[in-house]
Design an enzyme around this catalytic site. Sequence first.
Site, PDB file in Angstrom:
ATOM      1  N   ASP A  46       0.831  -1.207   0.000  1.00 27.08           N
ATOM      2  CA  ASP A  46       0.000   0.000   0.000  1.00 27.08           C
ATOM      3  C   ASP A  46       0.869   1.261   0.000  1.00 27.08           C
ATOM      4  O   ASP A  46       0.356   2.379  -0.084  1.00 27.08           O
ATOM      5  CB  ASP A  46      -1.004  -0.001   1.160  1.00 27.08           C
ATOM      6  CG  ASP A  46      -0.336  -0.007   2.526  1.00 27.08           C
ATOM      7  OD1 ASP A  46       0.908  -0.132   2.596  1.00 27.08           O
ATOM      8  OD2 ASP A  46      -1.067   0.109   3.538  1.00 27.08           O
ATOM      9  N   SER A  47       2.206   1.070   0.034  1.00 28.43           N
ATOM     10  CA  SER A  47       3.107   2.213  -0.186  1.00 28.43           C
ATOM     11  C   SER A  47       2.916   2.768  -1.597  1.00 28.43           C
ATOM     12  O   SER A  47       3.403   3.855  -1.913  1.00 28.43           O
ATOM     13  CB  SER A  47       4.569   1.803   0.042  1.00 28.43           C
ATOM     14  OG  SER A  47       4.870   0.600  -0.638  1.00 28.43           O
ATOM     15  N   GLU A 184       8.329  -4.617  10.486  1.00 23.91           N
ATOM     16  CA  GLU A 184       8.809  -3.318   9.997  1.00 23.91           C
ATOM     17  C   GLU A 184       9.348  -2.492  11.157  1.00 23.91           C
ATOM     18  O   GLU A 184       8.672  -2.301  12.183  1.00 23.91           O
ATOM     19  CB  GLU A 184       7.687  -2.546   9.275  1.00 23.91           C
ATOM     20  CG  GLU A 184       8.191  -1.209   8.728  1.00 23.91           C
ATOM     21  CD  GLU A 184       7.299  -0.574   7.679  1.00 23.91           C
ATOM     22  OE1 GLU A 184       6.309  -1.179   7.253  1.00 23.91           O
ATOM     23  OE2 GLU A 184       7.628   0.574   7.275  1.00 23.91           O
TER      24      GLU A 184
HETATM   25  O1  KIV Z   1       3.582  -1.092   1.615  1.00 26.15           O
HETATM   26  C1  KIV Z   1       4.691  -1.633   1.538  1.00 26.15           C
HETATM   27  O2  KIV Z   1       5.385  -1.578   0.508  1.00 26.15           O
HETATM   28  C2  KIV Z   1       5.178  -2.318   2.715  1.00 26.15           C
HETATM   29  C3  KIV Z   1       6.628  -2.622   2.767  1.00 26.15           C
HETATM   30  C4  KIV Z   1       7.414  -1.388   2.963  1.00 26.15           C
HETATM   31  C5  KIV Z   1       6.932  -3.657   3.750  1.00 26.15           C
HETATM   32  O3  KIV Z   1       4.434  -2.596   3.598  1.00 26.15           O
END
Ligand code: KIV
Length: 284
Positions: A46-47, A184
């Site tokens: 979700d990043s 994380e």
């Molecule tokens: O949303 C994402 O890409 C993540 C990673 C940074 C672990 O949760």
Amino acid sequence: MDTKLTIVDLIQAKKQGQKIAAVSCYDFITASIVAQTNIQMVLVGDSASQLILGHDSTLPVRMDFMVDITAAVRRGAPNVCLVADMPFLSYQVSIPEAIKNAGRFVVEAGAQIIKIEATSAQLNVIKAVSDAGMSVMAHIGMKPQTIAKIGKFKSEGSTAEIAAEIIDLAQQMVNAGASSLLLEGVVTEVAEIITKNTEAPVISCGSGPHCDGQILVAPDILGLTSGKGPKFVKKYANLAQDTLGALKDYAKEISDGIFPTDEHCYHIKSGELEKLKSMLKDKT
Ligand code: KIV
């Protein structure tokens, strides 16, 4: 990779002490390149909310968008173990909604593992999604979806009390049905204890070298993001500079009349231009 990797392969990798390389990526082209490497796991995180859509947190990204980009990544990387990230509000409202949304990633996008940012309040969600037949990755430690509550991110587990809570939570997640964990921003010492005490593969995002695997987001690895980023990021290229240079060269060649040249042009068949000119005579 010739065959599709699954959670079973990752559990096996852990047993054999082989480290798992994972990356967050969000599009077909990047996924097609990832597919040519030994990276075993791809997370459509979700990043994407920040890195694709330009929001300032992970909160605004919607389920439909996540499903679409997860399917695009699957098309680009058919054999990686594909993890889909449940966006904010896709699993907190009700258990049936959580199962339905998790299932969409499997049915519509070809995901094999469903990642859920989990507190102890989400243990029933982890259990329900797992009981519905899906492989669940519990994301614990620093949880970007809680930004509105915590204000800013900091490492997790630096005192004995909090460390014990995180270790206990990790065990509860596995007991509830999580078949893998993502830690994380968890301090290295605590991540090591968690990793040693579970058979589930533990992936580190900024949680040190003792986990079973590592994940970073592709734009950070490739040097596409600006600024230094969090302490745990390592850049392996500087594509932002290369991209800037390429786009500036492109714009300059257009303004200087250098691009396109004949090699970039289609041509009318031989003899057809004369015919066309005589056909157009009356109109020109
Ligand atoms: O949303 C994402 O890409 C993540 C990673 C940074 C672990 O949760």
